[in-house]
Design a protein around this motif. Structure first.
Motif, PDB file in Angstrom:
ATOM      1  N   VAL A 149      -8.442 -26.289  37.522  1.00  0.00           N
ATOM      2  CA  VAL A 149      -8.011 -25.187  38.786  1.00  0.00           C
ATOM      3  C   VAL A 149      -9.395 -25.170  39.660  1.00  0.00           C
ATOM      4  CG1 VAL A 149      -6.798 -23.582  40.306  1.00  0.00           C
ATOM      5  CG2 VAL A 149      -5.735 -24.605  38.580  1.00  0.00           C
ATOM      6  N   ASN A 150      -9.548 -25.212  40.156  1.00  0.00           N
ATOM      7  CA  ASN A 150     -10.932 -24.227  41.393  1.00  0.00           C
ATOM      8  C   ASN A 150     -10.342 -22.750  41.767  1.00  0.00           C
ATOM      9  OD1 ASN A 150     -13.522 -23.337  42.419  1.00  0.00           O
ATOM     10  ND2 ASN A 150     -13.662 -25.511  43.539  1.00  0.00           N
ATOM     11  N   TYR A 151     -10.647 -21.936  41.066  1.00  0.00           N
ATOM     12  CA  TYR A 151     -10.540 -20.629  41.086  1.00  0.00           C
ATOM     13  C   TYR A 151     -11.029 -19.889  42.063  1.00  0.00           C
ATOM     14  CZ  TYR A 151      -7.393 -21.218  37.062  1.00  0.00           C
ATOM     15  OH  TYR A 151      -6.455 -21.877  35.598  1.00  0.00           O
ATOM     16  N   ARG A 152     -12.491 -20.063  41.807  1.00  0.00           N
ATOM     17  CA  ARG A 152     -13.345 -19.472  42.770  1.00  0.00           C
ATOM     18  C   ARG A 152     -12.305 -19.841  44.263  1.00  0.00           C
ATOM     19  NH1 ARG A 152     -19.459 -19.405  40.852  1.00  0.00           N
ATOM     20  NH2 ARG A 152     -19.350 -21.878  41.616  1.00  0.00           N
ATOM     21  N   ALA A 153     -12.547 -21.084  44.688  1.00  0.00           N
ATOM     22  CA  ALA A 153     -12.180 -22.124  46.081  1.00  0.00           C
ATOM     23  C   ALA A 153     -11.126 -21.061  46.237  1.00  0.00           C
ATOM     24  CB  ALA A 153     -12.677 -22.951  45.948  1.00  0.00           C
ATOM     25  N   ASN A 154      -9.798 -20.981  45.269  1.00  0.00           N
ATOM     26  CA  ASN A 154      -8.611 -20.645  46.447  1.00  0.00           C
ATOM     27  C   ASN A 154      -9.310 -18.523  46.434  1.00  0.00           C
ATOM     28  OD1 ASN A 154      -7.569 -23.077  45.119  1.00  0.00           O
ATOM     29  ND2 ASN A 154      -6.601 -22.068  43.668  1.00  0.00           N
ATOM     30  N   ILE A 155      -9.370 -18.471  45.829  1.00  0.00           N
ATOM     31  CA  ILE A 155     -10.203 -17.031  46.113  1.00  0.00           C
ATOM     32  C   ILE A 155     -10.929 -16.608  47.118  1.00  0.00           C
ATOM     33  CG2 ILE A 155     -10.404 -14.847  44.966  1.00  0.00           C
ATOM     34  CD1 ILE A 155      -8.353 -15.377  44.553  1.00  0.00           C
ATOM     35  N   TRP A 156     -11.742 -18.010  47.638  1.00  0.00           N
ATOM     36  CA  TRP A 156     -12.469 -17.705  48.701  1.00  0.00           C
ATOM     37  C   TRP A 156     -11.484 -17.691  49.845  1.00  0.00           C
ATOM     38  CZ3 TRP A 156     -17.603 -15.856  48.958  1.00  0.00           C
ATOM     39  CH2 TRP A 156     -18.132 -16.599  50.866  1.00  0.00           C
ATOM     40  N   ALA A 157     -11.037 -19.284  49.539  1.00  0.00           N
ATOM     41  CA  ALA A 157     -10.283 -19.174  50.462  1.00  0.00           C
ATOM     42  C   ALA A 157      -9.333 -18.363  51.458  1.00  0.00           C
ATOM     43  CB  ALA A 157      -9.479 -20.719  50.224  1.00  0.00           C
ATOM     44  N   LEU A 158      -9.029 -17.444  50.252  1.00  0.00           N
ATOM     45  CA  LEU A 158      -7.723 -17.070  51.076  1.00  0.00           C
ATOM     46  C   LEU A 158      -8.583 -15.190  51.647  1.00  0.00           C
ATOM     47  CD1 LEU A 158      -5.107 -16.918  47.732  1.00  0.00           C
ATOM     48  CD2 LEU A 158      -5.039 -17.483  49.777  1.00  0.00           C
ATOM     49  N   LYS A 159      -9.095 -14.873  51.273  1.00  0.00           N
ATOM     50  CA  LYS A 159     -10.493 -14.280  51.177  1.00  0.00           C
ATOM     51  C   LYS A 159     -10.791 -14.205  52.762  1.00  0.00           C
ATOM     52  CE  LYS A 159     -13.062  -9.995  50.859  1.00  0.00           C
ATOM     53  NZ  LYS A 159     -12.610  -8.867  51.164  1.00  0.00           N
ATOM     54  N   SER A 160     -11.559 -15.608  52.952  1.00  0.00           N
ATOM     55  CA  SER A 160     -11.946 -15.806  54.497  1.00  0.00           C
ATOM     56  C   SER A 160     -10.527 -16.011  54.922  1.00  0.00           C
ATOM     57  CB  SER A 160     -12.684 -17.144  54.502  1.00  0.00           C
ATOM     58  OG  SER A 160     -12.059 -18.017  53.294  1.00  0.00           O
ATOM     59  N   ALA A 161      -9.392 -15.945  55.043  1.00  0.00           N
ATOM     60  CA  ALA A 161      -8.328 -16.407  55.560  1.00  0.00           C
ATOM     61  C   ALA A 161      -7.939 -14.823  56.056  1.00  0.00           C
ATOM     62  CB  ALA A 161      -7.406 -17.124  55.250  1.00  0.00           C
ATOM     63  N   GLY A 162      -8.623 -13.629  55.912  1.00  0.00           N
ATOM     64  CA  GLY A 162      -8.361 -12.445  56.225  1.00  0.00           C
ATOM     65  C   GLY A 162      -7.031 -11.236  55.089  1.00  0.00           C
ATOM     66  N   VAL A 163      -6.916 -12.691  53.826  1.00  0.00           N
ATOM     67  CA  VAL A 163      -5.863 -11.420  53.185  1.00  0.00           C
ATOM     68  C   VAL A 163      -6.550 -10.143  52.240  1.00  0.00           C
ATOM     69  CG1 VAL A 163      -4.636 -12.161  50.593  1.00  0.00           C
ATOM     70  CG2 VAL A 163      -4.750 -14.115  52.216  1.00  0.00           C
ATOM     71  N   VAL A 164      -5.802  -9.636  52.164  1.00  0.00           N
ATOM     72  CA  VAL A 164      -6.245  -8.769  51.348  1.00  0.00           C
ATOM     73  C   VAL A 164      -4.952  -8.271  50.069  1.00  0.00           C
ATOM     74  CG1 VAL A 164      -6.956  -6.926  53.650  1.00  0.00           C
ATOM     75  CG2 VAL A 164      -4.266  -6.401  52.834  1.00  0.00           C
ATOM     76  N   ARG A 165      -4.239  -8.823  49.930  1.00  0.00           N
ATOM     77  CA  ARG A 165      -3.025  -9.244  48.587  1.00  0.00           C
ATOM     78  C   ARG A 165      -2.844 -10.092  48.137  1.00  0.00           C
ATOM     79  NH1 ARG A 165       0.494  -3.904  49.398  1.00  0.00           N
ATOM     80  NH2 ARG A 165      -1.175  -3.117  47.818  1.00  0.00           N
ATOM     81  N   VAL A 166      -2.859 -10.498  47.000  1.00  0.00           N
ATOM     82  CA  VAL A 166      -2.565 -11.813  46.201  1.00  0.00           C
ATOM     83  C   VAL A 166      -0.934 -11.436  45.259  1.00  0.00           C
ATOM     84  CG1 VAL A 166      -2.752 -13.135  44.957  1.00  0.00           C
ATOM     85  CG2 VAL A 166      -4.784 -13.137  46.872  1.00  0.00           C
ATOM     86  N   LEU A 167      -0.087 -11.926  45.931  1.00  0.00           N
ATOM     87  CA  LEU A 167       1.040 -11.806  45.169  1.00  0.00           C
ATOM     88  C   LEU A 167       0.672 -12.852  44.606  1.00  0.00           C
ATOM     89  CD1 LEU A 167       3.662  -9.735  46.760  1.00  0.00           C
ATOM     90  CD2 LEU A 167       2.166  -9.140  44.880  1.00  0.00           C
ATOM     91  N   ALA A 168       0.546 -13.825  42.821  1.00  0.00           N
ATOM     92  CA  ALA A 168       0.438 -14.512  42.105  1.00  0.00           C
ATOM     93  C   ALA A 168       2.150 -14.901  41.257  1.00  0.00           C
ATOM     94  CB  ALA A 168      -1.073 -14.857  40.578  1.00  0.00           C
ATOM     95  N   VAL A 169       2.194 -15.813  40.514  1.00  0.00           N
ATOM     96  CA  VAL A 169       2.837 -15.960  40.167  1.00  0.00           C
ATOM     97  C   VAL A 169       2.244 -17.093  38.803  1.00  0.00           C
ATOM     98  CG1 VAL A 169       5.244 -17.077  39.812  1.00  0.00           C
ATOM     99  CG2 VAL A 169       5.038 -15.932  41.719  1.00  0.00           C
ATOM    100  N   ASN A 170       2.752 -16.470  37.388  1.00  0.00           N
ATOM    101  CA  ASN A 170       2.937 -17.615  36.425  1.00  0.00           C
ATOM    102  C   ASN A 170       4.003 -17.431  35.592  1.00  0.00           C
ATOM    103  OD1 ASN A 170      -0.055 -15.149  36.774  1.00  0.00           O
ATOM    104  ND2 ASN A 170      -1.123 -16.958  35.597  1.00  0.00           N
ATOM    105  N   ALA A 171       3.823 -19.026  35.152  1.00  0.00           N
ATOM    106  CA  ALA A 171       4.251 -19.267  34.086  1.00  0.00           C
ATOM    107  C   ALA A 171       3.962 -18.661  32.588  1.00  0.00           C
ATOM    108  CB  ALA A 171       5.245 -20.968  34.426  1.00  0.00           C
ATOM    109  N   VAL A 172       5.080 -18.372  31.527  1.00  0.00           N
ATOM    110  CA  VAL A 172       3.891 -17.836  30.314  1.00  0.00           C
ATOM    111  C   VAL A 172       4.949 -18.010  29.151  1.00  0.00           C
ATOM    112  CG1 VAL A 172       2.801 -16.165  31.897  1.00  0.00           C
ATOM    113  CG2 VAL A 172       5.411 -15.874  30.238  1.00  0.00           C
ATOM    114  N   GLY A 173       5.038 -18.338  27.640  1.00  0.00           N
ATOM    115  CA  GLY A 173       5.674 -17.908  26.766  1.00  0.00           C
ATOM    116  C   GLY A 173       5.071 -17.464  26.114  1.00  0.00           C
ATOM    117  N   GLY A 174       6.729 -16.557  25.248  1.00  0.00           N
ATOM    118  CA  GLY A 174       7.088 -15.204  25.594  1.00  0.00           C
ATOM    119  C   GLY A 174       6.261 -15.480  24.375  1.00  0.00           C
TER     120      GLY A 174
END
Ligand code: HPA
Length: 256
Positions: A62-87
């Motif tokens: 995953v290109n995490y930097r590009a993802n965050i940059w794209a959201l920031k440049s779109a004017g995003v101030v808050r990110v609600l992420a979702v993660n699948a995990v193992g307990g």
């Protein structure tokens, strides 16, 4: 604006009335996919599928930097992420949800910072990796949707894409991890570098390797079934969170 980054099992939001899609190019390469803009009720939101819309990108690609940059440049101030995990913790069996408040990063070789090359040397404070306001929003939304969510927890982030060995899970448990995922880092720290309010909702889709129902190995078909059911709960929480975010005064929508 509010962004949602969907992980495994969440490549679209069925209650999202899509208004437009935007392909964004960034100095860091291409994000995982186009940004999907839309409305849930009266609130506007932008959605990004972390692994691509066809789930083609493994966690380490995953290109995490590009993802965050794209959201920031779109004017995003808050990110609600979702993660699948193992307990790992006893109370985080398959199907349980948590809003973690801590992270231990075991990943390697990922492009994990914007502050390199010609950028000035910058150290972000990361004592509390998730934004308290965004966490509170997730918890309040879960309460409003009458869905049980565990408040707190340490998410250990492994490199993947393979799952862990028994010994690794033992070590992660000794380190204090209550759950294991592969994608909240470097996403959370990159979001902090960009001054975004960021929190994640973790869905346990299996007991971590060697524990509980995974004592003899992780049954991936069972985990997929749990994921499907669990993501329906996640979507209900997200719908509430989007509404609640939109109703907040602008000065408390961002990172604190
Ligand atoms: N380990 C790491 N990441 C995961 C797991 C797991 O057991 N389940 C879902 N994502």
């Amino acid at each position: 604006m509010l962004a949602i980054i969907g992980g495994t099992g969440l490549t679209n939001l069925p209650n999202l009335e899509i208004t437009s899609k935007e392909v964004v190019r960034t100095p860091y390469g291409d994000p995982s996919g186009y940004l999907t803009y839309g409305r849930i009720g009266a609130a506007t939101v932008v959605f990004l599928a972390r692994h691509g819309y066809g789930h083609t990108l493994p966690p380490h690609e995953v290109n995490y930097r590009a993802n965050i940059w794209a959201l920031k440049s779109a004017g995003v101030v808050r990110v609600l992420a979702v993660n699948a995990v193992g307990g790992v913790a006893a109370n985080l069996g398959p199907g349980m949800l948590a809003v973690p408040d801590q992270v231990i990063d075991y990943t390697y070789s990922r492009k994990h910072t914007f502050f390199e090359g010609d950028a000035p040397v910058t150290h972000i404070d990361f004592t509390d990796p998730y934004c308290a306001r965004a966490r509170a929003l997730y918890l309040a939304a879960a309460k409003a949707a009458s869905i049980d969510v565990i408040d707190h927890g340490t998410l250990g982030v492994t490199q993947g894409p393979r799952l862990e060995t028994r010994a690794e899970v033992d070590r992660l448990a000794r380190d204090g991890c209550s759950m294991i995922g592969m994608t909240t880092m470097p996403e959370a720290s990159l979001a902090r570098e960009q001054g975004l309010s960021y929190a994640t909702l973790a869905l346990s889709m299996n007991h971590a390797a060697g524990l509980g129902s995974s004592a003899e190995g992780i049954k991936l078909a069972d985990a997929d079934a749990v994921l499907k059911v669990g993501m329906e709960k996640v979507k209900l929480i997200l719908a509430r969170a989007v509404e609640m975010h939109a109703a907040m005064p602008a000065d408390v929508r961002g990172y604190k």
